[in-house]
Design a protein around this motif. Structure first.
Motif, PDB file in Angstrom:
ATOM      1  N   PRO A   2       0.836  -1.204   0.000  1.00  0.00           N
ATOM      2  CA  PRO A   2       0.000   0.000   0.000  1.00  0.00           C
ATOM      3  C   PRO A   2       0.872   1.255   0.000  1.00  0.00           C
ATOM      4  O   PRO A   2       2.048   1.198   0.311  1.00  0.00           O
ATOM      5  N   GLY A   3       0.285   2.384  -0.341  1.00  0.00           N
ATOM      6  CA  GLY A   3       1.047   3.628  -0.366  1.00  0.00           C
ATOM      7  C   GLY A   3       1.160   4.262   1.005  1.00  0.00           C
ATOM      8  O   GLY A   3       1.593   5.394   1.138  1.00  0.00           O
ATOM      9  N   TYR A   4       0.718   3.558   2.020  1.00  0.00           N
ATOM     10  CA  TYR A   4       0.784   4.086   3.386  1.00  0.00           C
ATOM     11  C   TYR A   4       1.175   2.927   4.309  1.00  0.00           C
ATOM     12  O   TYR A   4       1.050   1.763   3.949  1.00  0.00           O
ATOM     13  N   PRO A   5       1.651   3.239   5.521  1.00  0.00           N
ATOM     14  CA  PRO A   5       2.114   2.156   6.402  1.00  0.00           C
ATOM     15  C   PRO A   5       0.954   1.281   6.864  1.00  0.00           C
ATOM     16  O   PRO A   5      -0.166   1.758   7.034  1.00  0.00           O
ATOM     17  N   SER A   6       1.218  -0.002   7.069  1.00  0.00           N
ATOM     18  CA  SER A   6       0.231  -0.925   7.629  1.00  0.00           C
ATOM     19  C   SER A   6       0.895  -1.665   8.789  1.00  0.00           C
ATOM     20  O   SER A   6       2.056  -1.410   9.118  1.00  0.00           O
ATOM     21  N   SER A   7       0.160  -2.618   9.373  1.00  0.00           N
ATOM     22  CA  SER A   7       0.756  -3.372  10.484  1.00  0.00           C
ATOM     23  C   SER A   7       1.896  -4.261  10.007  1.00  0.00           C
ATOM     24  O   SER A   7       2.676  -4.763  10.814  1.00  0.00           O
ATOM     25  N   LEU A   8       1.998  -4.456   8.693  1.00  0.00           N
ATOM     26  CA  LEU A   8       3.085  -5.289   8.150  1.00  0.00           C
ATOM     27  C   LEU A   8       4.339  -4.479   7.841  1.00  0.00           C
ATOM     28  O   LEU A   8       5.400  -5.040   7.585  1.00  0.00           O
ATOM     29  N   THR A   9       4.194  -3.159   7.828  1.00  0.00           N
ATOM     30  CA  THR A   9       5.325  -2.298   7.464  1.00  0.00           C
ATOM     31  C   THR A   9       6.468  -2.471   8.450  1.00  0.00           C
ATOM     32  O   THR A   9       6.253  -2.406   9.671  1.00  0.00           O
ATOM     33  N   LYS A  10       7.667  -2.687   7.917  1.00  0.00           N
ATOM     34  CA  LYS A  10       8.843  -2.780   8.787  1.00  0.00           C
ATOM     35  C   LYS A  10       9.334  -1.369   9.097  1.00  0.00           C
ATOM     36  O   LYS A  10       9.439  -0.519   8.208  1.00  0.00           O
ATOM     37  N   LEU A  11       9.669  -1.165  10.354  1.00  0.00           N
ATOM     38  CA  LEU A  11      10.121   0.164  10.784  1.00  0.00           C
ATOM     39  C   LEU A  11      11.633   0.205  10.944  1.00  0.00           C
ATOM     40  O   LEU A  11      12.250  -0.776  11.363  1.00  0.00           O
ATOM     41  N   VAL A  12      12.216   1.359  10.576  1.00  0.00           N
ATOM     42  CA  VAL A  12      13.592   1.667  10.951  1.00  0.00           C
ATOM     43  C   VAL A  12      13.508   2.964  11.751  1.00  0.00           C
ATOM     44  O   VAL A  12      12.918   3.947  11.292  1.00  0.00           O
ATOM     45  N   ILE A  13      14.041   2.947  12.965  1.00  0.00           N
ATOM     46  CA  ILE A  13      13.857   4.067  13.888  1.00  0.00           C
ATOM     47  C   ILE A  13      15.176   4.822  14.056  1.00  0.00           C
ATOM     48  O   ILE A  13      16.218   4.206  14.311  1.00  0.00           O
ATOM     49  N   PHE A  32      13.254   3.494   0.021  1.00  0.00           N
ATOM     50  CA  PHE A  32      12.242   2.446   0.223  1.00  0.00           C
ATOM     51  C   PHE A  32      11.180   2.550  -0.884  1.00  0.00           C
ATOM     52  O   PHE A  32      10.781   1.549  -1.478  1.00  0.00           O
ATOM     53  N   ALA A  33      10.745   3.794  -1.171  1.00  0.00           N
ATOM     54  CA  ALA A  33       9.735   3.985  -2.224  1.00  0.00           C
ATOM     55  C   ALA A  33      10.316   3.604  -3.582  1.00  0.00           C
ATOM     56  O   ALA A  33       9.662   2.918  -4.377  1.00  0.00           O
ATOM     57  N   HIS A  34      11.547   4.014  -3.837  1.00  0.00           N
ATOM     58  CA  HIS A  34      12.196   3.737  -5.131  1.00  0.00           C
ATOM     59  C   HIS A  34      12.255   2.235  -5.397  1.00  0.00           C
ATOM     60  O   HIS A  34      12.056   1.787  -6.527  1.00  0.00           O
ATOM     61  N   LEU A  35      12.541   1.466  -4.351  1.00  0.00           N
ATOM     62  CA  LEU A  35      12.698   0.013  -4.517  1.00  0.00           C
ATOM     63  C   LEU A  35      11.412  -0.756  -4.215  1.00  0.00           C
ATOM     64  O   LEU A  35      11.392  -1.991  -4.260  1.00  0.00           O
ATOM     65  N   GLY A  36      10.323  -0.030  -3.881  1.00  0.00           N
ATOM     66  CA  GLY A  36       9.040  -0.689  -3.606  1.00  0.00           C
ATOM     67  C   GLY A  36       9.071  -1.554  -2.361  1.00  0.00           C
ATOM     68  O   GLY A  36       8.411  -2.597  -2.306  1.00  0.00           O
ATOM     69  N   LEU A  37       9.817  -1.134  -1.341  1.00  0.00           N
ATOM     70  CA  LEU A  37       9.931  -1.922  -0.103  1.00  0.00           C
ATOM     71  C   LEU A  37       8.946  -1.380   0.933  1.00  0.00           C
ATOM     72  O   LEU A  37       8.826  -0.153   1.102  1.00  0.00           O
ATOM     73  N   ASP A  38       8.261  -2.263   1.638  1.00  0.00           N
ATOM     74  CA  ASP A  38       7.280  -1.841   2.643  1.00  0.00           C
ATOM     75  C   ASP A  38       8.000  -1.562   3.973  1.00  0.00           C
ATOM     76  O   ASP A  38       7.901  -2.322   4.937  1.00  0.00           O
ATOM     77  N   TYR A  39       8.757  -0.498   3.965  1.00  0.00           N
ATOM     78  CA  TYR A  39       9.532  -0.056   5.129  1.00  0.00           C
ATOM     79  C   TYR A  39       9.216   1.410   5.392  1.00  0.00           C
ATOM     80  O   TYR A  39       8.896   2.154   4.462  1.00  0.00           O
ATOM     81  N   ASN A  62       7.560  -4.228  15.166  1.00  0.00           N
ATOM     82  CA  ASN A  62       8.009  -4.727  13.863  1.00  0.00           C
ATOM     83  C   ASN A  62       9.151  -3.846  13.342  1.00  0.00           C
ATOM     84  O   ASN A  62       9.019  -3.152  12.336  1.00  0.00           O
ATOM     85  N   VAL A  63      10.258  -3.870  14.076  1.00  0.00           N
ATOM     86  CA  VAL A  63      11.380  -2.979  13.780  1.00  0.00           C
ATOM     87  C   VAL A  63      12.542  -3.776  13.179  1.00  0.00           C
ATOM     88  O   VAL A  63      12.980  -4.766  13.769  1.00  0.00           O
ATOM     89  N   ALA A  64      13.004  -3.338  12.001  1.00  0.00           N
ATOM     90  CA  ALA A  64      14.135  -4.015  11.340  1.00  0.00           C
ATOM     91  C   ALA A  64      15.463  -3.544  11.930  1.00  0.00           C
ATOM     92  O   ALA A  64      16.440  -4.297  11.967  1.00  0.00           O
ATOM     93  N   GLY A  65      15.493  -2.284  12.362  1.00  0.00           N
ATOM     94  CA  GLY A  65      16.739  -1.761  12.910  1.00  0.00           C
ATOM     95  C   GLY A  65      16.634  -0.294  13.244  1.00  0.00           C
ATOM     96  O   GLY A  65      15.548   0.291  13.201  1.00  0.00           O
ATOM     97  N   CYS A  66      17.759   0.294  13.581  1.00  0.00           N
ATOM     98  CA  CYS A  66      17.792   1.701  14.006  1.00  0.00           C
ATOM     99  C   CYS A  66      19.034   2.388  13.474  1.00  0.00           C
ATOM    100  O   CYS A  66      20.037   1.738  13.159  1.00  0.00           O
TER     101      CYS A  66
END
Ligand code: ATR
Length: 293
Positions: A2-13, A32-39, A62-66
């Protein structure tokens, strides 16, 4: 996606305080947008006393890293499960990856700088003599990476000489006996510059809005030198302009920012980001910020 964050979106803080001037959210979200990644890359201002409670909360999300910046780069160490050797040697972390419930700390500043040098034509610093101006956190990371990478001699010159002494002693004890200090005033600096192949400005001298300042006398610059600046605002600092006028090869500060970011991006996503759109995003973010400020 989706074009907006969802509960599946991975976060980088991004953890730090203050964060208003950071370019990282614009750069990483553009990639993230350029590569179509849900982050989603999210800056979160955290006071010193709240770091542990916030960080331990991130472990349950749901955090991938910081990314970690001032003032938390050292305080974060005791909250991590594992440290990459370069981060351990530095005693400072700027990037975290969560993997299998574990928080692993890295420091990408030094490696980012080495990659920016490689892009600027210096594939290896092995055997080189190098003059570093400054002795703050950025110079510490750069100096240690240069020592790890086999520099023959690292000369450290800082306005406060005792800080330069401490850094040189630390490198000599922890990595290899290759570091020495040189006084900011007097004739010794001229002799050192004449012997060096690489000069790095790691001070904040020349940074917007004090763009007319030079961290070393322009007359010291000669064509045998490659001159690198860690200041990226303005893009071409007065030092780099003077170096180009005098026939030196130059390495812009934006490269270090970009490459340390690219290293983090790869740790969080497993994907090496393409540098051209990442550079364009950084330049656009910088231009927008200059427009505001
Ligand atoms: P960072 O963590 O980004 O490296 P820092 O730790 O504040 O930032 O370090 C800034 C560096 O720029 C220091 O080496 C500082 O010199 P001091 O150690 O003497 O403070 C240097 N610096 C800042 N302003 C300077 C100036 N006007 N002239 C010379 N050096 C300066």
């Amino acid at each position: 996606m989706p074009g907006y964050p969802s509960s599946l979106t991975k976060l980088v803080i991004l953890l730090g305080e203050p964060l208003g001037h950071s370019l990282s959210p614009a750069i990483h979200n553009a990639m993230f947008a350029h590569l179509g990644l849900d982050y989603l890359y999210l800056p979160v201002e955290v006071a010193r006393e709240d770091l542990a409670v916030v960080f331990n909360g991130l472990r349950r999300m749901n955090v991938a890293g910081c990314n970690v910046t001032i003032p938390h780069k050292v305080a974060i160490l005791e909250l991590l499960d594992e440290l990459h050797p370069q981060a351990a040697a530095l005693g400072a972390v700027n990037t975290i990856r969560f993997a299998d419930g574990r928080a692993i700390g890295y420091n990408t500043d030094g490696e980012g700088f080495l990659r920016s040098l490689a892009e600027g034509g210096i594939a290896s610093v092995a055997g080189q003599e190098i003059l570093l101006l400054g002795a703050g956190g950025a110079v510490r990371a750069i100096a240690m990476s240069l020592a790890f990478a086999g520099a023959a001699a690292i000369h450290i010159c800082n306005r406060s000489g005792d800080k330069a002494e401490r850094l040189a002693a630390e490198i000599n004890a922890k990595i290899r006996p290759c570091a020495a200090t040189v006084a900011a005033e007097g004739g010794a600096l001229r002799q050192v510059v004449a012997r060096c192949q690489l000069l790095v400005n790691g001070t904040s001298v020349g940074m917007h809005p004090h763009g007319q300042a030079l961290p070393i006398a322009a007359e010291f610059l000669a064509p045998h030198l490659t001159v690198a600046d860690i200041v990226y605002n303005p893009h071409t600092t007065r030092l780099l302009a003077a170096a180009m006028e005098r026939g030196c090869r130059v390495v812009h500060g934006l490269g270090m920012l970009l490459h340390q970011g690219a290293l983090g991006f790869a740790l969080w996503t497993g994907i090496e980001p393409p540098l051209a759109p990442m550079r364009a995003a950084a330049e656009e973010a910088l231009a927008a910020r200059e427009g505001r400020g």
